[in-house]
Design an enzyme around this catalytic site. Structure first.
Site, PDB file in Angstrom:
ATOM      1  N   GLU A 123       0.900  -1.275   0.076  1.00  0.00           N
ATOM      2  CA  GLU A 123       0.035  -0.080   0.085  1.00  0.00           C
ATOM      3  C   GLU A 123       0.942   1.327   0.151  1.00  0.00           C
ATOM      4  O   GLU A 123       1.974   1.356   0.691  1.00  0.00           O
ATOM      5  CB  GLU A 123      -0.889  -0.052   1.270  1.00  0.00           C
ATOM      6  CG  GLU A 123      -2.395  -0.611   0.814  1.00  0.00           C
ATOM      7  CD  GLU A 123      -3.069   0.589   0.555  1.00  0.00           C
ATOM      8  OE1 GLU A 123      -2.646   1.285  -0.601  1.00  0.00           O
ATOM      9  OE2 GLU A 123      -4.251   0.777   0.659  1.00  0.00           O
ATOM     10  N   ASP A 124       0.419   2.271  -0.693  1.00  0.00           N
ATOM     11  CA  ASP A 124       1.099   3.398  -0.731  1.00  0.00           C
ATOM     12  C   ASP A 124       0.955   4.352   0.592  1.00  0.00           C
ATOM     13  O   ASP A 124       2.077   4.762   1.447  1.00  0.00           O
ATOM     14  CB  ASP A 124       0.497   4.567  -1.632  1.00  0.00           C
ATOM     15  CG  ASP A 124      -0.943   4.723  -1.890  1.00  0.00           C
ATOM     16  OD1 ASP A 124      -1.693   3.870  -1.171  1.00  0.00           O
ATOM     17  OD2 ASP A 124      -1.394   5.464  -2.626  1.00  0.00           O
TER      18      ASP A 124
ATOM     19  N   ASP B 224      -4.254   5.015   5.786  1.00  0.00           N
ATOM     20  CA  ASP B 224      -5.002   6.134   6.305  1.00  0.00           C
ATOM     21  C   ASP B 224      -6.082   5.697   7.513  1.00  0.00           C
ATOM     22  O   ASP B 224      -5.814   5.315   8.573  1.00  0.00           O
ATOM     23  CB  ASP B 224      -5.659   6.918   5.288  1.00  0.00           C
ATOM     24  CG  ASP B 224      -6.056   8.391   5.830  1.00  0.00           C
ATOM     25  OD1 ASP B 224      -5.875   8.552   7.040  1.00  0.00           O
ATOM     26  OD2 ASP B 224      -6.752   9.105   4.924  1.00  0.00           O
TER      27      ASP B 224
ATOM     28  N   PHE C 241      -2.010  15.735   3.681  1.00  0.00           N
ATOM     29  CA  PHE C 241      -2.305  15.353   2.482  1.00  0.00           C
ATOM     30  C   PHE C 241      -1.213  15.527   1.580  1.00  0.00           C
ATOM     31  O   PHE C 241      -0.716  16.392   1.259  1.00  0.00           O
ATOM     32  CB  PHE C 241      -3.417  15.729   1.753  1.00  0.00           C
ATOM     33  CG  PHE C 241      -3.851  15.030   0.628  1.00  0.00           C
ATOM     34  CD1 PHE C 241      -5.100  13.843   0.704  1.00  0.00           C
ATOM     35  CD2 PHE C 241      -3.635  15.115  -0.790  1.00  0.00           C
ATOM     36  CE1 PHE C 241      -5.292  12.933  -0.455  1.00  0.00           C
ATOM     37  CE2 PHE C 241      -4.010  14.299  -1.713  1.00  0.00           C
ATOM     38  CZ  PHE C 241      -4.730  13.352  -1.576  1.00  0.00           C
TER      39      PHE C 241
ATOM     40  N   ARG D 118       1.693  12.248  -9.625  1.00  0.00           N
ATOM     41  CA  ARG D 118       2.143  10.857  -9.223  1.00  0.00           C
ATOM     42  C   ARG D 118       3.828  10.567  -9.448  1.00  0.00           C
ATOM     43  O   ARG D 118       4.286   9.986  -8.876  1.00  0.00           O
ATOM     44  CB  ARG D 118       1.436   9.869  -9.970  1.00  0.00           C
ATOM     45  CG  ARG D 118       0.270   9.557  -9.539  1.00  0.00           C
ATOM     46  CD  ARG D 118      -0.676   8.444 -10.112  1.00  0.00           C
ATOM     47  NE  ARG D 118      -1.951   8.511 -10.058  1.00  0.00           N
ATOM     48  CZ  ARG D 118      -2.846   8.000  -9.051  1.00  0.00           C
ATOM     49  NH1 ARG D 118      -2.160   7.764  -7.959  1.00  0.00           N
ATOM     50  NH2 ARG D 118      -4.009   7.923  -8.906  1.00  0.00           N
TER      51      ARG D 118
HETATM   52  P1  IMP Z   1      -7.779   4.246   3.473  1.00  0.00           P
HETATM   53  O1  IMP Z   1      -8.561   3.429   2.842  1.00  0.00           O
HETATM   54  O2  IMP Z   1      -8.328   5.462   4.338  1.00  0.00           O
HETATM   55  O3  IMP Z   1      -6.812   3.686   4.442  1.00  0.00           O
HETATM   56  O4  IMP Z   1      -7.054   5.166   2.438  1.00  0.00           O
HETATM   57  C1  IMP Z   1      -6.110   4.702   2.007  1.00  0.00           C
HETATM   58  C2  IMP Z   1      -5.883   5.092   0.318  1.00  0.00           C
HETATM   59  O5  IMP Z   1      -6.263   6.542   0.358  1.00  0.00           O
HETATM   60  C3  IMP Z   1      -4.331   5.230   0.009  1.00  0.00           C
HETATM   61  O6  IMP Z   1      -4.034   3.857  -0.569  1.00  0.00           O
HETATM   62  C4  IMP Z   1      -4.437   6.336  -0.871  1.00  0.00           C
HETATM   63  O7  IMP Z   1      -4.688   5.883  -2.382  1.00  0.00           O
HETATM   64  C5  IMP Z   1      -5.311   7.316  -0.461  1.00  0.00           C
HETATM   65  N1  IMP Z   1      -4.878   8.217   0.483  1.00  0.00           N
HETATM   66  C6  IMP Z   1      -4.839   8.391   1.619  1.00  0.00           C
HETATM   67  N2  IMP Z   1      -4.104   9.459   2.193  1.00  0.00           N
HETATM   68  C7  IMP Z   1      -3.766  10.137   1.016  1.00  0.00           C
HETATM   69  C8  IMP Z   1      -2.728  11.265   0.582  1.00  0.00           C
HETATM   70  O8  IMP Z   1      -2.474  11.979   1.699  1.00  0.00           O
HETATM   71  N3  IMP Z   1      -2.242  11.347  -0.606  1.00  0.00           N
HETATM   72  C9  IMP Z   1      -2.790  10.642  -1.489  1.00  0.00           C
HETATM   73  N4  IMP Z   1      -3.675   9.593  -1.486  1.00  0.00           N
HETATM   74  C10 IMP Z   1      -3.916   9.318  -0.065  1.00  0.00           C
HETATM   75 MG    MG Z   2      -3.723   3.235  -2.340  1.00  0.00          MG
END
Ligand code: IMP
Ligand code: MG
Length: 169
Positions: free
Chosen positions: A95-96, A99, A146, A159
């Protein structure tokens, strides 16, 4: 395009990745495992990570999205993919950023009935506020900001930046 203030440099990312790959390799030992690259945000991280790992390591892709602009929609959408291709495999979700953990939970639910041999998570970034379970391997801790770059986007832009940063207003 607006300017982007650097938060984590390309050099810092490269250095951390070598250590992360070392930890991952130590964990799996001689075992073959499969990276599950969560598109689109993880494509650069996964590409750099796999090049630090042995050639027996496999890779699969899933496209998941939950964000609209800088906000999580709370709903995860996965493009059609064949989770059963991972049956019996040792899977490392790449995962990148973790969150809220919604994306991870969604993927874990999809993989559970498939019968994977094991399931672990590597995340480049982990929010310190994250309510999700901590990834098994985490690159950097991140606050509330963010971020974009190194695969991460804001409305599909930024990106290609080699570093991670914050878009200046
Ligand atoms: P989660 O499902 O809330 O854990 O969010 C995860 C996904 O939201 C990540 O895989 C990202 O693609 C996107 N995301 C969350 N925070 C950021 C950020 O600060 N920048 C860009 N993408 C984000
Ligand atoms: Mg992602």
């Amino acid at each position: 395009m607006a300017t982007v203030r650097s938060l984590i440099s390309a050099e810092q990312i490269a250095t951390r990745l070598v250590a992360l790959a070392g930890d991952i390799q130590q964990c799996y030992g001689e075992q073959t495992f499969t990276l599950l690259c969560v598109l689109k945000g993880s494509f650069i991280f996964a590409a750099d990570l796999i090049r630090q790992l042995p050639t027996r390591v496999e890779i699969q892709f899933v496209t998941a999205s939950s964000y609209v602009g800088t906000q999580s929609s709370g709903h995860v959408h996965c493009d059609a993919w064949d989770a059963t291709a991972l049956r019996g495999k040792h899977v490392l979700i790449v995962e990148d950023i973790v969150d809220t953990g919604t994306t991870l939970r969604h993927l874990q639910q999809q993989l559970q009935p498939v019968g994977v041999a094991s399931l672990k998570v590597a995340a480049l970034l982990t929010r310190t506020q994250a309510t999700a379970p901590a990834p098994d391997f985490s690159g950097f801790a991140l606050g509330d900001e963010f971020v974009v770059g190194y695969g991460l986007d804001l409305d599909q832009k930024y990106r290609s930046l080699p570093y991670i940063g914050v878009v200046e207003p």
